[in-house]
Design a protein around this motif. Structure first.
Motif, PDB file in Angstrom:
ATOM      1  N   LYS A   1       0.831  -1.192   0.000  1.00  0.00           N
ATOM      2  CA  LYS A   1       0.000   0.000   0.000  1.00  0.00           C
ATOM      3  C   LYS A   1       0.876   1.257   0.000  1.00  0.00           C
ATOM      4  O   LYS A   1       1.908   1.310   0.662  1.00  0.00           O
ATOM      5  CB  LYS A   1      -0.917   0.011   1.224  1.00  0.00           C
ATOM      6  CG  LYS A   1      -1.942  -1.115   1.243  1.00  0.00           C
ATOM      7  CD  LYS A   1      -2.989  -0.898   0.163  1.00  0.00           C
ATOM      8  CE  LYS A   1      -4.103  -1.925   0.246  1.00  0.00           C
ATOM      9  NZ  LYS A   1      -5.126  -1.716  -0.810  1.00  0.00           N
ATOM     10  N   SER A   2       0.432   2.266  -0.748  1.00  0.00           N
ATOM     11  CA  SER A   2       1.187   3.519  -0.812  1.00  0.00           C
ATOM     12  C   SER A   2       1.283   4.175   0.562  1.00  0.00           C
ATOM     13  O   SER A   2       2.272   4.842   0.879  1.00  0.00           O
ATOM     14  CB  SER A   2       0.533   4.478  -1.807  1.00  0.00           C
ATOM     15  OG  SER A   2      -0.803   4.780  -1.414  1.00  0.00           O
TER      16      SER A   2
ATOM     17  N   LEU B   1       0.711  11.940  -4.436  1.00  0.00           N
ATOM     18  CA  LEU B   1       0.121  10.627  -4.191  1.00  0.00           C
ATOM     19  C   LEU B   1       0.903   9.538  -4.924  1.00  0.00           C
ATOM     20  O   LEU B   1       1.366   9.727  -6.045  1.00  0.00           O
ATOM     21  CB  LEU B   1      -1.340  10.614  -4.649  1.00  0.00           C
ATOM     22  CG  LEU B   1      -2.295  11.538  -3.883  1.00  0.00           C
ATOM     23  CD1 LEU B   1      -3.690  11.464  -4.489  1.00  0.00           C
ATOM     24  CD2 LEU B   1      -2.341  11.166  -2.408  1.00  0.00           C
ATOM     25  N   LEU B   2       1.032   8.392  -4.265  1.00  0.00           N
ATOM     26  CA  LEU B   2       1.690   7.235  -4.868  1.00  0.00           C
ATOM     27  C   LEU B   2       0.662   6.127  -5.071  1.00  0.00           C
ATOM     28  O   LEU B   2      -0.241   5.954  -4.255  1.00  0.00           O
ATOM     29  CB  LEU B   2       2.814   6.718  -3.959  1.00  0.00           C
ATOM     30  CG  LEU B   2       4.035   7.616  -3.769  1.00  0.00           C
ATOM     31  CD1 LEU B   2       4.960   7.009  -2.723  1.00  0.00           C
ATOM     32  CD2 LEU B   2       4.783   7.801  -5.075  1.00  0.00           C
ATOM     33  N   PRO B   3       0.796   5.337  -6.146  1.00  0.00           N
ATOM     34  CA  PRO B   3      -0.128   4.212  -6.337  1.00  0.00           C
ATOM     35  C   PRO B   3       0.287   3.014  -5.487  1.00  0.00           C
ATOM     36  O   PRO B   3       1.438   2.910  -5.051  1.00  0.00           O
ATOM     37  CB  PRO B   3       0.036   3.900  -7.828  1.00  0.00           C
ATOM     38  CG  PRO B   3       1.456   4.284  -8.121  1.00  0.00           C
ATOM     39  CD  PRO B   3       1.749   5.487  -7.261  1.00  0.00           C
TER      40      PRO B   3
ATOM     41  N   ILE C   1      14.805  -4.109  -5.706  1.00  0.00           N
ATOM     42  CA  ILE C   1      14.048  -4.297  -6.941  1.00  0.00           C
ATOM     43  C   ILE C   1      13.408  -2.997  -7.440  1.00  0.00           C
ATOM     44  O   ILE C   1      13.035  -2.900  -8.600  1.00  0.00           O
ATOM     45  CB  ILE C   1      12.947  -5.371  -6.771  1.00  0.00           C
ATOM     46  CG1 ILE C   1      12.015  -5.007  -5.613  1.00  0.00           C
ATOM     47  CG2 ILE C   1      13.546  -6.746  -6.588  1.00  0.00           C
ATOM     48  CD1 ILE C   1      10.809  -5.929  -5.512  1.00  0.00           C
ATOM     49  N   ARG C   2      13.301  -2.005  -6.543  1.00  0.00           N
ATOM     50  CA  ARG C   2      12.689  -0.748  -6.989  1.00  0.00           C
ATOM     51  C   ARG C   2      12.961   0.352  -5.969  1.00  0.00           C
ATOM     52  O   ARG C   2      13.086   0.083  -4.776  1.00  0.00           O
ATOM     53  CB  ARG C   2      11.180  -0.916  -7.175  1.00  0.00           C
ATOM     54  CG  ARG C   2      10.506   0.313  -7.785  1.00  0.00           C
ATOM     55  CD  ARG C   2       9.132  -0.012  -8.292  1.00  0.00           C
ATOM     56  NE  ARG C   2       8.489   1.146  -8.874  1.00  0.00           N
ATOM     57  CZ  ARG C   2       7.281   1.131  -9.424  1.00  0.00           C
ATOM     58  NH1 ARG C   2       6.591  -0.004  -9.474  1.00  0.00           N
ATOM     59  NH2 ARG C   2       6.757   2.228  -9.931  1.00  0.00           N
ATOM     60  N   THR C   3      13.067   1.590  -6.462  1.00  0.00           N
ATOM     61  CA  THR C   3      13.201   2.759  -5.595  1.00  0.00           C
ATOM     62  C   THR C   3      12.000   3.669  -5.802  1.00  0.00           C
ATOM     63  O   THR C   3      11.679   4.033  -6.938  1.00  0.00           O
ATOM     64  CB  THR C   3      14.497   3.535  -5.891  1.00  0.00           C
ATOM     65  OG1 THR C   3      15.626   2.684  -5.685  1.00  0.00           O
ATOM     66  CG2 THR C   3      14.621   4.745  -4.966  1.00  0.00           C
ATOM     67  N   LEU C   4      11.340   4.010  -4.717  1.00  0.00           N
ATOM     68  CA  LEU C   4      10.204   4.928  -4.766  1.00  0.00           C
ATOM     69  C   LEU C   4      10.608   6.254  -4.132  1.00  0.00           C
ATOM     70  O   LEU C   4      11.319   6.279  -3.129  1.00  0.00           O
ATOM     71  CB  LEU C   4       9.005   4.339  -4.022  1.00  0.00           C
ATOM     72  CG  LEU C   4       8.443   3.032  -4.579  1.00  0.00           C
ATOM     73  CD1 LEU C   4       7.309   2.537  -3.694  1.00  0.00           C
ATOM     74  CD2 LEU C   4       7.949   3.220  -6.007  1.00  0.00           C
TER      75      LEU C   4
END
Length: 243
Positions: A31-32, A63-65, A103-106
């Motif tokens: 969840k964001s 906002l982030l998804p 695996i990912r950077t937000l």
């Protein structure tokens, strides 16, 4: 045997024609809100080193998804080296690790507001007006996160007896940049110049070329000779020669 070979050749041709085949696995959703809370917690921890937590407000500005990842152990890491100095706006990079591998950077955008009880003006105060207790009050205000504690005042008594160097509107936070000590000597005004050598004391009158408060060293001009010399302020319109 021939039929088996034909089937194998056909399957190989299909694989070659579509490239890499991805095998679908069960997903998990992050969840964001979880990501945003991590960024907020980090900023609260950073600011709480200098401010009490009740005076810190952190909000998310973008906002982030929600994001889906394959099943596995999820961990989070904040790379502090990529974060600029603490200020009002921040972009917090949160690295997501799956089974220990990134695996990912937000990137979470946040705004930080700081509040404090500081001295503000009750009504407009004119330029070069002496400050008294009736002109100021203590109120809770948003303060600049880049400011130092010395930039504003949290005690009314610290301001009483000082004066403004500019017009101050009603309700404005009073900081060190817009006030000064009341000068004992004003620029271009006559001052008494005292000189002492041993037990001998003499005095003349000169013109102050600068304003200043007690113990300031200013330039003074002798109106008769036009010579300029240094003197220390010792009282109201009174200076002492500096040898």
């Amino acid at each position: 045997m021939i039929n088996w070979l034909l089937k194998k050749i056909s399957l190989s041709a299909i694989i070659l024609s579509i490239g890499i085949i991805s095998i679908a696995t069960a997903d998990q959703t992050i969840k964001s809100d979880r990501i945003v809370e991590l960024a907020k917690s980090y900023l609260l921890n950073q600011f709480s080193q200098n401010y009490s937590s009740e005076n810190i407000d952190v909000t998310n500005t973008r906002l982030l998804p929600d994001i889906s990842f394959p099943e596995g152990k999820i961990d989070y890491f904040i790379n502090e080296k990529e974060i600029a100095n603490i200020g009002q706006y921040h972009t917090i990079p949160i690295i997501i690790l799956l089974d220990g591998k990134p695996i990912r950077t937000l990137f979470v955008n946040c705004k930080v507001k700081l509040y404090g009880n500081v001295v503000t003006s009750v009504a407009p105060i004119k330029m070069h007006q002496n400050i008294n207790r009736e002109a100021i009050t203590l109120s809770r205000q948003e303060i600049n996160s880049n400011s130092k504690n010395s930039d504003y005042y949290q005690n009314i008594e610290d301001l009483v007896g000082l004066r403004t160097i500019q017009y101050i509107p009603s309700g404005k936070i009073i900081n060190a940049a817009i006030i000064e000590k009341i000068p004992l000597v004003e620029k271009n005004k006559q001052v008494k110049v005292v000189g002492k050598i041993g037990d001998i004391e003499a005095s003349i009158y000169g013109t102050a070329l600068e304003k200043g408060v007690k113990d300031d060293i200013i330039n003074v001009q002798n109106p008769s000779t036009q010579k300029i010399f240094s003197a220390r302020i010792i009282g109201k319109n009174s200076v002492e020669l500096v040898f």
